[in-house]
Design a protein around this motif. Structure first.
Motif, PDB file in Angstrom:
ATOM      1  N   GLY A  46       0.825  -1.206   0.000  1.00  0.00           N
ATOM      2  CA  GLY A  46       0.000   0.000   0.000  1.00  0.00           C
ATOM      3  C   GLY A  46       0.859   1.255   0.000  1.00  0.00           C
ATOM      4  N   ARG A  47       0.450   2.242  -0.773  1.00  0.00           N
ATOM      5  CA  ARG A  47       1.250   3.460  -0.946  1.00  0.00           C
ATOM      6  C   ARG A  47       1.283   4.304   0.313  1.00  0.00           C
ATOM      7  NH1 ARG A  47      -0.611   6.832  -5.705  1.00  0.00           N
ATOM      8  NH2 ARG A  47      -2.377   6.930  -4.333  1.00  0.00           N
ATOM      9  N   GLU A  48       2.381   4.998   0.492  1.00  0.00           N
ATOM     10  CA  GLU A  48       2.610   5.854   1.663  1.00  0.00           C
ATOM     11  C   GLU A  48       2.364   7.310   1.264  1.00  0.00           C
ATOM     12  OE1 GLU A  48       3.794   6.089   5.742  1.00  0.00           O
ATOM     13  OE2 GLU A  48       3.289   4.396   4.516  1.00  0.00           O
ATOM     14  N   TYR A  49       1.181   7.569   0.674  1.00  0.00           N
ATOM     15  CA  TYR A  49       0.792   8.913   0.265  1.00  0.00           C
ATOM     16  C   TYR A  49      -0.495   9.273   0.982  1.00  0.00           C
ATOM     17  CZ  TYR A  49       3.868   7.913  -3.715  1.00  0.00           C
ATOM     18  OH  TYR A  49       4.932   7.573  -4.498  1.00  0.00           O
ATOM     19  N   PRO A  50      -0.661  10.540   1.375  1.00  0.00           N
ATOM     20  CA  PRO A  50      -1.902  10.941   2.048  1.00  0.00           C
ATOM     21  C   PRO A  50      -3.157  10.625   1.236  1.00  0.00           C
ATOM     22  CG  PRO A  50      -0.248  12.635   2.324  1.00  0.00           C
ATOM     23  CD  PRO A  50       0.319  11.630   1.355  1.00  0.00           C
ATOM     24  N   SER A  51      -3.055  10.651  -0.098  1.00  0.00           N
ATOM     25  CA  SER A  51      -4.227  10.357  -0.924  1.00  0.00           C
ATOM     26  C   SER A  51      -4.627   8.886  -0.852  1.00  0.00           C
ATOM     27  CB  SER A  51      -3.973  10.739  -2.380  1.00  0.00           C
ATOM     28  OG  SER A  51      -2.883   9.991  -2.895  1.00  0.00           O
ATOM     29  N   ALA A  52      -3.744   8.033  -0.323  1.00  0.00           N
ATOM     30  CA  ALA A  52      -4.021   6.599  -0.194  1.00  0.00           C
ATOM     31  C   ALA A  52      -4.151   6.189   1.275  1.00  0.00           C
ATOM     32  CB  ALA A  52      -2.926   5.796  -0.872  1.00  0.00           C
ATOM     33  N   MET A  53      -4.327   7.191   2.149  1.00  0.00           N
ATOM     34  CA  MET A  53      -4.437   6.934   3.588  1.00  0.00           C
ATOM     35  C   MET A  53      -5.656   7.691   4.116  1.00  0.00           C
ATOM     36  SD  MET A  53      -0.376   7.555   4.255  1.00  0.00           S
ATOM     37  CE  MET A  53      -0.297   7.313   6.006  1.00  0.00           C
ATOM     38  N   ILE A  54      -6.184   7.241   5.257  1.00  0.00           N
ATOM     39  CA  ILE A  54      -7.377   7.880   5.803  1.00  0.00           C
ATOM     40  C   ILE A  54      -7.346   7.832   7.328  1.00  0.00           C
ATOM     41  CG2 ILE A  54      -8.809   5.782   5.742  1.00  0.00           C
ATOM     42  CD1 ILE A  54     -11.008   7.798   4.522  1.00  0.00           C
ATOM     43  N   ALA A  65     -10.839   9.498   0.589  1.00  0.00           N
ATOM     44  CA  ALA A  65      -9.473   9.966   0.839  1.00  0.00           C
ATOM     45  C   ALA A  65      -8.946  10.755  -0.358  1.00  0.00           C
ATOM     46  CB  ALA A  65      -8.559   8.783   1.152  1.00  0.00           C
ATOM     47  N   LEU A  66      -9.169  10.259  -1.551  1.00  0.00           N
ATOM     48  CA  LEU A  66      -8.689  10.944  -2.744  1.00  0.00           C
ATOM     49  C   LEU A  66      -9.382  12.295  -2.918  1.00  0.00           C
ATOM     50  CD1 LEU A  66      -6.827  10.844  -5.169  1.00  0.00           C
ATOM     51  CD2 LEU A  66      -8.630   9.628  -6.412  1.00  0.00           C
ATOM     52  N   GLN A  67     -10.699  12.342  -2.724  1.00  0.00           N
ATOM     53  CA  GLN A  67     -11.437  13.600  -2.860  1.00  0.00           C
ATOM     54  C   GLN A  67     -10.973  14.621  -1.826  1.00  0.00           C
ATOM     55  OE1 GLN A  67     -15.487  12.285  -2.464  1.00  0.00           O
ATOM     56  NE2 GLN A  67     -15.739  11.982  -4.668  1.00  0.00           N
ATOM     57  N   ARG A  68     -10.815  14.196  -0.589  1.00  0.00           N
ATOM     58  CA  ARG A  68     -10.385  15.123   0.473  1.00  0.00           C
ATOM     59  C   ARG A  68      -8.967  15.617   0.215  1.00  0.00           C
ATOM     60  NH1 ARG A  68     -13.421  15.405   5.353  1.00  0.00           N
ATOM     61  NH2 ARG A  68     -11.474  16.078   6.299  1.00  0.00           N
ATOM     62  N   HIS A  69      -8.108  14.739  -0.260  1.00  0.00           N
ATOM     63  CA  HIS A  69      -6.730  15.123  -0.553  1.00  0.00           C
ATOM     64  C   HIS A  69      -6.693  16.132  -1.704  1.00  0.00           C
ATOM     65  CE1 HIS A  69      -2.406  14.773  -0.606  1.00  0.00           C
ATOM     66  NE2 HIS A  69      -2.463  14.591  -1.908  1.00  0.00           N
ATOM     67  N   GLN A  70      -7.449  15.858  -2.751  1.00  0.00           N
ATOM     68  CA  GLN A  70      -7.472  16.766  -3.905  1.00  0.00           C
ATOM     69  C   GLN A  70      -8.060  18.122  -3.521  1.00  0.00           C
ATOM     70  OE1 GLN A  70      -9.579  14.319  -6.727  1.00  0.00           O
ATOM     71  NE2 GLN A  70      -7.680  13.533  -7.616  1.00  0.00           N
ATOM     72  N   ALA A  71      -9.067  18.142  -2.658  1.00  0.00           N
ATOM     73  CA  ALA A  71      -9.660  19.406  -2.217  1.00  0.00           C
ATOM     74  C   ALA A  71      -8.626  20.246  -1.463  1.00  0.00           C
ATOM     75  CB  ALA A  71     -10.876  19.142  -1.334  1.00  0.00           C
ATOM     76  N   LEU A  72      -7.821  19.609  -0.629  1.00  0.00           N
ATOM     77  CA  LEU A  72      -6.793  20.346   0.110  1.00  0.00           C
ATOM     78  C   LEU A  72      -5.669  20.814  -0.809  1.00  0.00           C
ATOM     79  CD1 LEU A  72      -6.418  18.534   3.527  1.00  0.00           C
ATOM     80  CD2 LEU A  72      -7.466  20.726   3.017  1.00  0.00           C
ATOM     81  N   ARG A  73      -5.332  19.988  -1.789  1.00  0.00           N
ATOM     82  CA  ARG A  73      -4.275  20.404  -2.739  1.00  0.00           C
ATOM     83  C   ARG A  73      -4.740  21.635  -3.509  1.00  0.00           C
ATOM     84  NH1 ARG A  73      -0.847  16.128  -5.812  1.00  0.00           N
ATOM     85  NH2 ARG A  73       0.171  18.095  -6.195  1.00  0.00           N
ATOM     86  N   GLY A  74      -6.026  21.694  -3.811  1.00  0.00           N
ATOM     87  CA  GLY A  74      -6.573  22.857  -4.507  1.00  0.00           C
ATOM     88  C   GLY A  74      -6.489  24.109  -3.658  1.00  0.00           C
ATOM     89  N   LYS A  75      -6.516  23.938  -2.326  1.00  0.00           N
ATOM     90  CA  LYS A  75      -6.402  25.072  -1.412  1.00  0.00           C
ATOM     91  C   LYS A  75      -4.948  25.360  -1.051  1.00  0.00           C
ATOM     92  CE  LYS A  75     -10.802  24.154   0.870  1.00  0.00           C
ATOM     93  NZ  LYS A  75     -11.431  23.790   2.140  1.00  0.00           N
ATOM     94  N   GLY A  76      -4.018  24.517  -1.545  1.00  0.00           N
ATOM     95  CA  GLY A  76      -2.604  24.705  -1.257  1.00  0.00           C
ATOM     96  C   GLY A  76      -2.193  24.320   0.156  1.00  0.00           C
ATOM     97  N   ARG A  77      -2.958  23.456   0.817  1.00  0.00           N
ATOM     98  CA  ARG A  77      -2.661  23.081   2.197  1.00  0.00           C
ATOM     99  C   ARG A  77      -1.865  21.791   2.312  1.00  0.00           C
ATOM    100  NH1 ARG A  77      -7.946  23.296   5.653  1.00  0.00           N
ATOM    101  NH2 ARG A  77      -6.504  22.405   7.133  1.00  0.00           N
ATOM    102  N   VAL A  78      -1.765  20.999   1.254  1.00  0.00           N
ATOM    103  CA  VAL A  78      -1.019  19.740   1.341  1.00  0.00           C
ATOM    104  C   VAL A  78       0.104  19.756   0.338  1.00  0.00           C
ATOM    105  CG1 VAL A  78      -1.141  17.234   1.096  1.00  0.00           C
ATOM    106  CG2 VAL A  78      -3.017  18.458   2.138  1.00  0.00           C
TER     107      VAL A  78
END
Length: 138
Positions: free
Chosen positions: A90-98, A125-138
């Protein structure tokens, strides 16, 4: 004396100490040396998931998303889980973790619908991660 009184007296006599109620301890079989390989975990990814969760269980079906429980450090009692088993690659990326509360984590790991829940959580997890990336927080 009634027969039920006699049987309860017999039980009290037979089980006079707590050790009588406990199973026998396992027999000592010696020490065996083993080695285990473990993949390293990225603490930064874990912290990013916890920040993203804002102290709430990220399972949209959670019955108690606003956790009243706290760790000894007064932080929300959340467990960061890999959507895909980390030991199995399993990947060690926030988009693949919850971030999950202990009950949701147990359900995702050992529940009867763990596969279906895992797939639903993957999307969250992917939707929440992408939403934060759009806000520049991750």
């Amino acid at each position: 004396m009634r027969s039920s009184d006699a049987s309860s007296d017999t039980q009290r006599t037979r089980y006079s100490t707590w050790s009588d109620w406990l199973p026998a301890p396992p027999r000592y079989r010696g020490v065996r040396e083993t080695t285990t390989e473990r993949r390293e975990r990225d603490d930064g990814a874990r912290r990013a998931v916890l920040r993203r969760s804002e102290g709430r269980c990220e399972n949209p079906e959670c019955l108690l998303p606003d956790l009243p429980y706290r760790t000894t450090m007064r932080e929300p009692l959340l467990e960061v889980d890999h959507i895909d088993n980390h030991a199995a690659g399993g990947r060690e990326y926030p988009s693949a973790m919850i971030a999950l509360c202990p009950d949701c984590h147990a359900n995702k790991t050992r529940g009867a619908d763990q596969d279906e829940l895992g797939e639903r959580l993957r999307v969250v997890a992917l939707q929440r991660h992408q939403a934060l990336r759009g806000k520049g927080r991750v």
